[in-house]
Design an enzyme around this catalytic site. Structure first.
Site, PDB file in Angstrom:
ATOM      1  N   GLU A  55       0.818  -1.220   0.000  1.00 18.02           N
ATOM      2  CA  GLU A  55       0.000   0.000   0.000  1.00 18.02           C
ATOM      3  C   GLU A  55       0.849   1.266   0.000  1.00 18.02           C
ATOM      4  O   GLU A  55       0.370   2.323  -0.405  1.00 18.02           O
ATOM      5  CB  GLU A  55      -0.937   0.017   1.225  1.00 18.02           C
ATOM      6  CG  GLU A  55      -2.261  -0.663   0.945  1.00 18.02           C
ATOM      7  CD  GLU A  55      -3.362  -0.337   1.954  1.00 18.02           C
ATOM      8  OE1 GLU A  55      -4.529  -0.555   1.621  1.00 18.02           O
ATOM      9  OE2 GLU A  55      -3.055   0.108   3.074  1.00 18.02           O
ATOM     10  N   HIS A 115       9.417 -26.919  -1.022  1.00 18.10           N
ATOM     11  CA  HIS A 115       8.778 -28.068  -1.684  1.00 18.10           C
ATOM     12  C   HIS A 115       7.577 -27.599  -2.494  1.00 18.10           C
ATOM     13  O   HIS A 115       6.651 -28.363  -2.746  1.00 18.10           O
ATOM     14  CB  HIS A 115       8.370 -29.105  -0.632  1.00 18.10           C
ATOM     15  CG  HIS A 115       9.550 -29.631   0.129  1.00 18.10           C
ATOM     16  ND1 HIS A 115      10.097 -30.877  -0.092  1.00 18.10           N
ATOM     17  CD2 HIS A 115      10.332 -29.050   1.073  1.00 18.10           C
ATOM     18  CE1 HIS A 115      11.140 -31.054   0.702  1.00 18.10           C
ATOM     19  NE2 HIS A 115      11.312 -29.951   1.421  1.00 18.10           N
ATOM     20  N   LYS A 157     -14.189  -0.041  -3.760  1.00 26.51           N
ATOM     21  CA  LYS A 157     -15.237   0.364  -2.810  1.00 26.51           C
ATOM     22  C   LYS A 157     -16.358   1.067  -3.563  1.00 26.51           C
ATOM     23  O   LYS A 157     -17.539   0.799  -3.347  1.00 26.51           O
ATOM     24  CB  LYS A 157     -14.662   1.331  -1.766  1.00 26.51           C
ATOM     25  CG  LYS A 157     -13.717   0.701  -0.779  1.00 26.51           C
ATOM     26  CD  LYS A 157     -13.334   1.733   0.280  1.00 26.51           C
ATOM     27  CE  LYS A 157     -12.138   1.314   1.072  1.00 26.51           C
ATOM     28  NZ  LYS A 157     -11.576   2.401   1.868  1.00 26.51           N
TER      29      LYS A 157
HETATM   30  O1  PA5 Z   1      -2.998   1.270   5.794  1.00 29.92           O
HETATM   31  C1  PA5 Z   1      -4.117   1.722   5.663  1.00 29.92           C
HETATM   32  O2  PA5 Z   1      -4.366   2.938   5.805  1.00 29.92           O
HETATM   33  C2  PA5 Z   1      -5.288   0.829   5.339  1.00 29.92           C
HETATM   34  O3  PA5 Z   1      -4.874  -0.471   5.110  1.00 29.92           O
HETATM   35  C3  PA5 Z   1      -6.292   0.838   6.473  1.00 29.92           C
HETATM   36  O4  PA5 Z   1      -5.669   0.403   7.660  1.00 29.92           O
HETATM   37  C4  PA5 Z   1      -7.494  -0.047   6.160  1.00 29.92           C
HETATM   38  O5  PA5 Z   1      -8.066   0.324   4.957  1.00 29.92           O
HETATM   39  C5  PA5 Z   1      -8.528   0.037   7.266  1.00 29.92           C
HETATM   40  O6  PA5 Z   1      -8.975   1.337   7.430  1.00 29.92           O
HETATM   41  P1  PA5 Z   1      -9.753   1.794   8.722  1.00 29.92           P
HETATM   42  O7  PA5 Z   1      -8.852   1.642   9.892  1.00 29.92           O
HETATM   43  O8  PA5 Z   1     -10.118   3.222   8.466  1.00 29.92           O
HETATM   44  O9  PA5 Z   1     -10.962   0.912   8.843  1.00 29.92           O
END
Ligand code: PA5
Length: 433
Positions: free
Chosen positions: A286, A307, A421
Protein backbone atom coordinates in the site's frame (compact mmCIF):
# COMPACT_ATOMS: atom_id res chain seq x y z
CA UNK A 1 22.95 -2.57 20.71
CA UNK A 2 21.00 -3.41 17.59
CA UNK A 3 18.69 -6.43 17.69
CA UNK A 4 19.03 -6.77 13.90
CA UNK A 5 22.01 -7.65 11.78
CA UNK A 6 22.05 -7.44 8.00
CA UNK A 7 24.14 -9.32 5.48
CA UNK A 8 24.32 -7.96 1.93
CA UNK A 9 27.11 -10.25 0.66
CA UNK A 10 24.88 -12.17 -1.76
CA UNK A 11 23.99 -8.90 -3.48
CA UNK A 12 27.55 -7.91 -4.28
CA UNK A 13 27.71 -9.56 -7.70
CA UNK A 14 24.45 -7.84 -8.69
CA UNK A 15 24.88 -4.34 -7.20
CA UNK A 16 28.31 -2.72 -7.00
CA UNK A 17 29.68 -0.33 -4.38
CA UNK A 18 29.75 2.22 -7.21
CA UNK A 19 25.99 1.84 -7.76
CA UNK A 20 25.47 2.40 -4.04
CA UNK A 21 27.72 5.45 -3.95
CA UNK A 22 25.91 6.93 -6.92
CA UNK A 23 22.56 6.67 -5.18
CA UNK A 24 23.72 8.24 -1.94
CA UNK A 25 22.97 11.91 -2.85
CA UNK A 26 19.38 10.92 -3.60
CA UNK A 27 19.13 9.03 -0.30
CA UNK A 28 20.49 12.09 1.47
CA UNK A 29 17.96 14.45 -0.08
CA UNK A 30 15.08 12.04 0.73
CA UNK A 31 16.38 11.87 4.30
CA UNK A 32 16.36 15.67 4.53
CA UNK A 33 12.81 15.79 3.15
CA UNK A 34 11.67 13.25 5.70
CA UNK A 35 13.43 14.95 8.60
CA UNK A 36 12.18 18.40 7.66
CA UNK A 37 8.65 17.16 7.02
CA UNK A 38 8.77 18.35 3.42
CA UNK A 39 8.26 15.04 1.64
CA UNK A 40 5.06 13.69 0.12
CA UNK A 41 2.40 12.89 2.72
CA UNK A 42 4.20 14.73 5.49
CA UNK A 43 0.98 15.08 7.50
CA UNK A 44 1.44 11.41 8.41
CA UNK A 45 4.79 11.32 10.15
CA UNK A 46 3.49 10.46 13.62
CA UNK A 47 4.99 6.93 13.40
CA UNK A 48 8.50 8.45 13.26
CA UNK A 49 8.50 9.14 16.98
CA UNK A 50 7.34 5.95 18.65
CA UNK A 51 6.08 6.06 22.23
CA UNK A 52 2.95 6.84 24.20
CA UNK A 53 2.27 9.02 27.19
CA UNK A 54 2.57 7.14 30.48
CA UNK A 55 -1.15 7.69 31.04
CA UNK A 56 -2.22 6.06 27.74
CA UNK A 57 0.21 3.18 28.23
CA UNK A 58 -1.18 2.57 31.71
CA UNK A 59 -4.75 2.79 30.43
CA UNK A 60 -4.08 0.22 27.70
CA UNK A 61 -2.53 -2.17 30.22
CA UNK A 62 -5.40 -1.66 32.63
CA UNK A 63 -8.07 -2.31 29.98
CA UNK A 64 -6.12 -5.36 28.77
CA UNK A 65 -6.04 -6.73 32.30
CA UNK A 66 -9.77 -6.28 32.78
CA UNK A 67 -10.46 -7.89 29.38
CA UNK A 68 -8.33 -10.87 30.41
CA UNK A 69 -10.29 -11.18 33.64
CA UNK A 70 -13.69 -10.84 31.95
CA UNK A 71 -13.42 -13.11 28.96
CA UNK A 72 -12.32 -16.43 27.61
CA UNK A 73 -12.47 -15.20 24.02
CA UNK A 74 -11.23 -11.86 22.73
CA UNK A 75 -12.26 -10.78 19.25
CA UNK A 76 -10.27 -8.22 17.28
CA UNK A 77 -12.24 -6.61 14.46
CA UNK A 78 -10.41 -4.64 11.79
CA UNK A 79 -8.96 -4.78 8.29
CA UNK A 80 -5.64 -3.73 6.69
CA UNK A 81 -3.46 -1.78 9.07
CA UNK A 82 -6.12 -2.04 11.75
CA UNK A 83 -5.48 -5.70 12.60
CA UNK A 84 -2.46 -7.06 10.82
CA UNK A 85 0.23 -5.57 13.07
CA UNK A 86 -1.19 -6.98 16.28
CA UNK A 87 -1.65 -10.37 14.65
CA UNK A 88 1.99 -10.21 13.53
CA UNK A 89 3.12 -9.32 17.05
CA UNK A 90 1.08 -12.01 18.77
CA UNK A 91 2.24 -14.74 16.38
CA UNK A 92 5.86 -13.63 16.70
CA UNK A 93 5.97 -13.27 20.47
CA UNK A 94 3.64 -15.91 21.82
CA UNK A 95 3.94 -19.69 21.64
CA UNK A 96 2.49 -21.56 18.68
CA UNK A 97 -1.08 -22.80 19.20
CA UNK A 98 -1.79 -19.89 21.55
CA UNK A 99 -5.53 -20.43 21.48
CA UNK A 100 -5.12 -23.78 23.21
CA UNK A 101 -3.47 -22.11 26.21
CA UNK A 102 -6.48 -20.56 27.92
CA UNK A 103 -5.69 -22.58 30.99
CA UNK A 104 -2.63 -20.34 31.41
CA UNK A 105 -4.90 -17.34 31.91
CA UNK A 106 -5.01 -15.90 28.40
CA UNK A 107 -8.18 -15.56 26.38
CA UNK A 108 -8.35 -17.18 22.98
CA UNK A 109 -7.84 -14.42 20.41
CA UNK A 110 -9.61 -14.35 17.05
CA UNK A 111 -9.50 -11.81 14.25
CA UNK A 112 -12.44 -10.97 12.04
CA UNK A 113 -13.86 -8.19 9.88
CA UNK A 114 -10.79 -8.65 7.66
CA UNK A 115 -13.02 -10.35 5.09
CA UNK A 116 -16.73 -10.62 4.24
CA UNK A 117 -16.89 -14.40 4.34
CA UNK A 118 -20.20 -15.80 5.52
CA UNK A 119 -18.63 -19.13 6.51
CA UNK A 120 -15.75 -17.54 8.43
CA UNK A 121 -18.00 -15.26 10.46
CA UNK A 122 -20.71 -17.89 11.02
CA UNK A 123 -18.12 -20.39 12.23
CA UNK A 124 -16.63 -17.82 14.59
CA UNK A 125 -20.05 -16.82 15.94
CA UNK A 126 -20.78 -20.50 16.63
CA UNK A 127 -17.39 -21.04 18.20
CA UNK A 128 -17.58 -18.17 20.67
CA UNK A 129 -21.27 -18.52 21.58
CA UNK A 130 -20.61 -20.63 24.66
CA UNK A 131 -17.73 -18.51 26.01
CA UNK A 132 -17.39 -15.18 27.77
CA UNK A 133 -16.53 -12.68 25.07
CA UNK A 134 -14.95 -9.21 24.80
CA UNK A 135 -14.15 -7.37 21.60
CA UNK A 136 -12.02 -4.57 20.26
CA UNK A 137 -13.28 -2.95 17.07
CA UNK A 138 -10.59 -0.96 15.29
CA UNK A 139 -11.08 1.43 12.40
CA UNK A 140 -9.31 4.73 11.93
CA UNK A 141 -11.95 6.11 9.58
CA UNK A 142 -14.69 4.43 11.59
CA UNK A 143 -16.58 3.75 8.38
CA UNK A 144 -14.92 0.75 6.71
CA UNK A 145 -17.50 -1.77 5.51
CA UNK A 146 -15.81 -5.07 6.43
CA UNK A 147 -15.22 -4.33 10.14
CA UNK A 148 -18.56 -2.50 10.35
CA UNK A 149 -20.40 -5.69 9.28
CA UNK A 150 -18.42 -7.85 11.72
CA UNK A 151 -18.98 -5.36 14.53
CA UNK A 152 -22.72 -5.40 13.97
CA UNK A 153 -22.70 -9.22 14.14
CA UNK A 154 -20.60 -9.52 17.30
CA UNK A 155 -22.18 -6.52 19.05
CA UNK A 156 -25.52 -8.30 18.62
CA UNK A 157 -24.08 -11.49 20.11
CA UNK A 158 -22.58 -9.63 23.08
CA UNK A 159 -25.77 -7.65 23.73
CA UNK A 160 -27.80 -10.85 23.58
CA UNK A 161 -25.51 -12.48 26.14
CA UNK A 162 -24.98 -9.57 28.55
CA UNK A 163 -27.61 -6.95 27.69
CA UNK A 164 -26.89 -3.48 26.32
CA UNK A 165 -25.52 -2.35 29.66
CA UNK A 166 -23.31 -5.39 30.14
CA UNK A 167 -21.94 -4.93 26.62
CA UNK A 168 -20.37 -1.61 27.69
CA UNK A 169 -17.75 -3.43 29.75
CA UNK A 170 -16.93 -5.80 26.94
CA UNK A 171 -16.60 -3.58 23.89
CA UNK A 172 -13.55 -1.41 23.29
CA UNK A 173 -13.39 0.95 20.33
CA UNK A 174 -10.17 2.18 18.71
CA UNK A 175 -10.75 4.98 16.22
CA UNK A 176 -9.89 8.60 15.35
CA UNK A 177 -10.46 11.41 17.81
CA UNK A 178 -13.85 12.72 16.67
CA UNK A 179 -15.28 11.55 13.32
CA UNK A 180 -17.11 8.57 11.85
CA UNK A 181 -19.76 6.07 12.86
CA UNK A 182 -17.59 4.33 15.45
CA UNK A 183 -17.10 7.59 17.32
CA UNK A 184 -20.83 8.23 17.34
CA UNK A 185 -21.49 4.69 18.59
CA UNK A 186 -18.78 4.87 21.25
CA UNK A 187 -20.22 8.13 22.54
CA UNK A 188 -23.84 6.97 22.45
CA UNK A 189 -23.16 3.64 24.11
CA UNK A 190 -20.40 4.73 26.48
CA UNK A 191 -17.79 2.27 25.22
CA UNK A 192 -14.16 2.52 26.33
CA UNK A 193 -12.30 4.27 23.51
CA UNK A 194 -8.69 4.61 22.40
CA UNK A 195 -7.60 7.21 19.89
CA UNK A 196 -5.52 6.67 16.76
CA UNK A 197 -3.51 9.87 16.29
CA UNK A 198 -4.44 11.84 13.15
CA UNK A 199 -0.84 11.80 11.92
CA UNK A 200 -0.50 8.00 12.03
CA UNK A 201 -1.84 6.12 9.00
CA UNK A 202 -3.36 2.62 9.23
CA UNK A 203 -0.36 0.57 8.13
CA UNK A 204 1.97 2.63 10.33
CA UNK A 205 -0.25 2.23 13.40
CA UNK A 206 1.03 -1.00 14.95
CA UNK A 207 2.79 0.92 17.74
CA UNK A 208 -0.34 2.97 18.55
CA UNK A 209 -3.36 1.66 20.51
CA UNK A 210 -4.39 -0.11 17.27
CA UNK A 211 -1.69 -2.75 17.68
CA UNK A 212 -0.89 -2.32 21.34
CA UNK A 213 -4.22 -3.17 22.98
CA UNK A 214 -4.66 -6.60 21.36
CA UNK A 215 -1.00 -7.37 22.06
CA UNK A 216 -1.40 -6.30 25.71
CA UNK A 217 -4.45 -8.56 26.02
CA UNK A 218 -2.23 -11.40 24.79
CA UNK A 219 0.09 -10.67 27.72
CA UNK A 220 2.81 -8.94 25.72
CA UNK A 221 4.94 -6.31 27.47
CA UNK A 222 4.07 -3.36 25.24
CA UNK A 223 6.42 -1.06 27.16
CA UNK A 224 9.34 -3.21 26.01
CA UNK A 225 7.95 -3.29 22.48
CA UNK A 226 7.89 0.51 22.40
CA UNK A 227 11.39 0.65 23.92
CA UNK A 228 12.60 -1.51 21.01
CA UNK A 229 10.96 0.85 18.52
CA UNK A 230 12.61 3.87 20.22
CA UNK A 231 15.94 2.09 19.88
CA UNK A 232 15.11 1.71 16.18
CA UNK A 233 14.42 5.40 15.94
CA UNK A 234 17.87 6.11 17.35
CA UNK A 235 19.65 3.51 15.22
CA UNK A 236 18.00 4.45 11.93
CA UNK A 237 18.30 8.21 12.21
CA UNK A 238 21.54 8.84 10.31
CA UNK A 239 21.60 9.70 6.59
CA UNK A 240 24.69 7.62 5.81
CA UNK A 241 24.14 4.12 4.43
CA UNK A 242 26.97 2.66 6.49
CA UNK A 243 25.47 3.95 9.72
CA UNK A 244 21.83 3.36 8.87
CA UNK A 245 20.85 -0.19 7.93
CA UNK A 246 17.26 0.80 7.12
CA UNK A 247 18.52 3.18 4.43
CA UNK A 248 21.18 0.68 3.29
CA UNK A 249 18.44 -1.91 2.73
CA UNK A 250 16.18 0.71 1.07
CA UNK A 251 18.97 1.78 -1.30
CA UNK A 252 19.65 -1.83 -2.34
CA UNK A 253 15.91 -2.43 -2.90
CA UNK A 254 15.67 0.67 -5.06
CA UNK A 255 18.73 -0.31 -7.13
CA UNK A 256 17.51 -3.89 -7.59
CA UNK A 257 14.13 -2.55 -8.70
CA UNK A 258 15.85 -0.22 -11.17
CA UNK A 259 17.54 -3.29 -12.66
CA UNK A 260 14.14 -4.86 -13.36
CA UNK A 261 13.87 -7.04 -10.26
CA UNK A 262 10.33 -6.03 -9.52
CA UNK A 263 9.32 -8.63 -6.94
CA UNK A 264 10.79 -8.92 -3.46
CA UNK A 265 10.21 -12.20 -1.70
CA UNK A 266 10.38 -12.11 2.08
CA UNK A 267 11.52 -15.59 3.03
CA UNK A 268 11.47 -16.92 6.57
CA UNK A 269 12.24 -20.27 8.13
CA UNK A 270 9.90 -19.84 11.11
CA UNK A 271 6.09 -20.02 11.32
CA UNK A 272 6.30 -17.38 14.07
CA UNK A 273 7.09 -14.91 11.26
CA UNK A 274 4.05 -15.86 9.17
CA UNK A 275 1.87 -12.90 10.11
CA UNK A 276 4.83 -10.56 10.26
CA UNK A 277 5.28 -11.27 6.55
CA UNK A 278 1.60 -10.37 6.03
CA UNK A 279 2.18 -7.08 7.88
CA UNK A 280 5.25 -6.38 5.74
CA UNK A 281 3.38 -7.11 2.48
CA UNK A 282 0.63 -4.68 3.46
CA UNK A 283 3.16 -2.02 4.43
CA UNK A 284 5.12 -2.37 1.18
CA UNK A 285 2.13 -2.94 -1.10
CA UNK A 286 0.00 0.00 0.00
CA UNK A 287 2.94 2.35 0.52
CA UNK A 288 5.00 1.75 -2.61
CA UNK A 289 2.62 0.43 -5.26
CA UNK A 290 1.31 3.52 -7.02
CA UNK A 291 1.85 5.72 -10.08
CA UNK A 292 2.54 2.50 -12.05
CA UNK A 293 5.61 1.89 -9.88
CA UNK A 294 6.68 -0.17 -6.90
CA UNK A 295 8.18 -3.47 -5.83
CA UNK A 296 5.62 -6.28 -5.60
CA UNK A 297 5.94 -7.81 -2.11
CA UNK A 298 5.58 -11.58 -1.84
CA UNK A 299 6.39 -13.98 0.97
CA UNK A 300 7.32 -17.61 1.44
CA UNK A 301 7.84 -19.81 4.46
CA UNK A 302 10.74 -22.23 4.23
CA UNK A 303 11.45 -25.02 4.29
CA UNK A 304 7.72 -25.65 3.65
CA UNK A 305 7.74 -23.65 0.41
CA UNK A 306 11.01 -25.15 -0.80
CA UNK A 307 8.78 -28.07 -1.68
CA UNK A 308 6.45 -25.76 -3.56
CA UNK A 309 7.39 -22.25 -4.72
CA UNK A 310 11.09 -23.08 -4.31
CA UNK A 311 11.10 -24.49 -7.84
CA UNK A 312 9.85 -21.18 -9.25
CA UNK A 313 12.33 -19.17 -7.24
CA UNK A 314 15.24 -21.36 -8.37
CA UNK A 315 14.41 -21.53 -12.06
CA UNK A 316 11.51 -19.23 -12.95
CA UNK A 317 11.63 -15.77 -14.54
CA UNK A 318 14.60 -13.80 -13.24
CA UNK A 319 12.84 -10.67 -12.05
CA UNK A 320 12.93 -11.36 -8.31
CA UNK A 321 15.13 -10.77 -5.31
CA UNK A 322 14.89 -12.29 -1.89
CA UNK A 323 15.07 -10.96 1.65
CA UNK A 324 15.65 -13.68 4.21
CA UNK A 325 14.20 -12.90 7.61
CA UNK A 326 15.92 -15.06 10.21
CA UNK A 327 15.75 -15.51 13.96
CA UNK A 328 19.11 -16.11 15.63
CA UNK A 329 17.96 -17.61 18.92
CA UNK A 330 14.87 -19.75 19.17
CA UNK A 331 12.94 -19.78 22.43
CA UNK A 332 13.31 -23.52 22.79
CA UNK A 333 16.03 -25.98 21.90
CA UNK A 334 15.04 -29.34 20.45
CA UNK A 335 17.57 -32.05 19.68
CA UNK A 336 17.20 -34.92 17.25
CA UNK A 337 17.33 -38.13 19.25
CA UNK A 338 19.65 -41.05 18.46
CA UNK A 339 18.14 -44.33 17.38
CA UNK A 340 19.74 -47.67 18.11
CA UNK A 341 19.32 -49.32 14.73
CA UNK A 342 19.25 -46.08 12.66
CA UNK A 343 16.55 -47.57 10.44
CA UNK A 344 15.59 -44.10 9.15
CA UNK A 345 19.26 -43.25 8.41
CA UNK A 346 19.08 -40.07 10.51
CA UNK A 347 21.77 -40.87 13.05
CA UNK A 348 24.18 -38.54 11.26
CA UNK A 349 22.01 -35.79 12.77
CA UNK A 350 21.60 -37.34 16.21
CA UNK A 351 22.32 -34.81 18.95
CA UNK A 352 22.04 -31.88 16.52
CA UNK A 353 19.39 -29.26 17.18
CA UNK A 354 16.55 -28.48 14.78
CA UNK A 355 17.94 -24.93 14.70
CA UNK A 356 21.24 -26.26 13.40
CA UNK A 357 19.52 -28.12 10.57
CA UNK A 358 17.27 -25.13 9.80
CA UNK A 359 20.32 -22.86 9.63
CA UNK A 360 22.04 -25.18 7.18
CA UNK A 361 18.84 -25.25 5.13
CA UNK A 362 18.97 -21.43 5.02
CA UNK A 363 22.65 -21.36 4.01
CA UNK A 364 22.03 -23.97 1.31
CA UNK A 365 19.01 -22.05 -0.01
CA UNK A 366 20.71 -18.65 -0.07
CA UNK A 367 23.62 -20.14 -2.04
CA UNK A 368 21.39 -22.07 -4.45
CA UNK A 369 19.21 -19.04 -5.14
CA UNK A 370 22.21 -16.77 -5.63
CA UNK A 371 23.68 -19.29 -8.09
CA UNK A 372 20.27 -19.43 -9.78
CA UNK A 373 20.40 -15.67 -10.38
CA UNK A 374 18.35 -14.48 -7.42
CA UNK A 375 20.12 -11.72 -5.47
CA UNK A 376 19.45 -12.12 -1.79
CA UNK A 377 20.16 -10.49 1.53
CA UNK A 378 19.44 -11.47 5.09
CA UNK A 379 18.07 -9.72 8.14
CA UNK A 380 18.70 -11.62 11.37
CA UNK A 381 16.60 -10.85 14.43
CA UNK A 382 18.39 -11.56 17.69
CA UNK A 383 15.47 -13.28 19.42
CA UNK A 384 11.71 -13.42 19.80
CA UNK A 385 11.55 -10.60 22.33
CA UNK A 386 9.29 -7.52 22.33
CA UNK A 387 12.37 -5.25 22.10
CA UNK A 388 13.56 -7.00 18.93
CA UNK A 389 10.08 -6.88 17.42
CA UNK A 390 9.67 -3.17 18.16
CA UNK A 391 12.96 -2.47 16.42
CA UNK A 392 11.98 -4.66 13.48
CA UNK A 393 8.65 -2.86 12.96
CA UNK A 394 10.43 0.48 13.02
CA UNK A 395 13.22 -0.71 10.71
CA UNK A 396 10.78 -1.69 7.96
CA UNK A 397 8.65 1.43 8.35
CA UNK A 398 11.69 3.63 7.89
CA UNK A 399 13.04 1.55 4.99
CA UNK A 400 9.73 1.50 3.14
CA UNK A 401 9.29 5.26 3.47
CA UNK A 402 12.83 5.78 2.15
CA UNK A 403 12.24 3.45 -0.83
CA UNK A 404 8.97 5.24 -1.58
CA UNK A 405 10.67 8.63 -1.54
CA UNK A 406 13.47 7.29 -3.77
CA UNK A 407 10.70 6.28 -6.20
CA UNK A 408 8.99 9.68 -5.85
CA UNK A 409 5.77 8.24 -4.45
CA UNK A 410 3.74 9.21 -1.41
CA UNK A 411 4.04 6.29 1.05
CA UNK A 412 1.12 7.45 3.17
CA UNK A 413 -1.88 7.43 0.85
CA UNK A 414 -3.72 4.55 -0.86
CA UNK A 415 -5.83 6.07 -3.65
CA UNK A 416 -5.93 2.70 -5.44
CA UNK A 417 -8.15 1.03 -2.86
CA UNK A 418 -11.04 3.41 -3.51
CA UNK A 419 -12.23 2.08 -6.86
CA UNK A 420 -13.35 -1.35 -5.64
CA UNK A 421 -15.24 0.36 -2.81
CA UNK A 422 -16.96 2.74 -5.22
CA UNK A 423 -17.99 -0.12 -7.51
CA UNK A 424 -19.11 -2.29 -4.59
CA UNK A 425 -21.22 0.49 -3.04
CA UNK A 426 -22.88 1.10 -6.39
CA UNK A 427 -23.61 -2.59 -6.83
CA UNK A 428 -24.99 -2.75 -3.28
CA UNK A 429 -27.14 0.37 -3.82
CA UNK A 430 -25.54 2.14 -0.85
CA UNK A 431 -27.42 5.43 -0.37
CA UNK A 432 -25.55 8.37 -1.90
CA UNK A 433 -23.53 6.22 -4.35
O1 PA5 B 1 -3.00 1.27 5.79
C1 PA5 B 1 -4.12 1.72 5.66
O2 PA5 B 1 -4.37 2.94 5.80
C2 PA5 B 1 -5.29 0.83 5.34
O3 PA5 B 1 -4.87 -0.47 5.11
C3 PA5 B 1 -6.29 0.84 6.47
O4 PA5 B 1 -5.67 0.40 7.66
C4 PA5 B 1 -7.49 -0.05 6.16
O5 PA5 B 1 -8.07 0.32 4.96
C5 PA5 B 1 -8.53 0.04 7.27
O6 PA5 B 1 -8.98 1.34 7.43
P1 PA5 B 1 -9.75 1.79 8.72
O7 PA5 B 1 -8.85 1.64 9.89
O8 PA5 B 1 -10.12 3.22 8.47
O9 PA5 B 1 -10.96 0.91 8.84
Amino acid sequence: MSCLSLDFNNLKTFISEKDLEAIYPKVFSCHEMLENGQGLGSDFLGWKKPGLSKAVLAEINEVAKSVRELCQVFIVIGIGGSYIGSQAGITFLKPSFLNQLYKEGLPEIYFCGQNISSDYHSDLLDLVEKYDVCLNVISKSGTTTEPAIAFRLFKKLIEKKYGVDGAKDRIVVTTNSNKGTLNTLAKEQGYQKFIIPDDVGGRFSVLSPVGLLPMAVAGIDIGKLLAGACKGEELYSQPSLVENNAYHYAAYRYLLYQKGLITEILASFQPSLHHFAEWWKQLVGESEGKNQKGIFPASVEFTTDLHSLGQWIQEGKRNIFETFLLIKNSNRELKIPASQNDSDGLNYLAGKTLDHVNKKAYEATALAHKEGGVPNLSITIKDRSPESLGQLFYFFEKAVVMTSYLNDVNPFDQPGVELYKKNMFKLLNKPGN
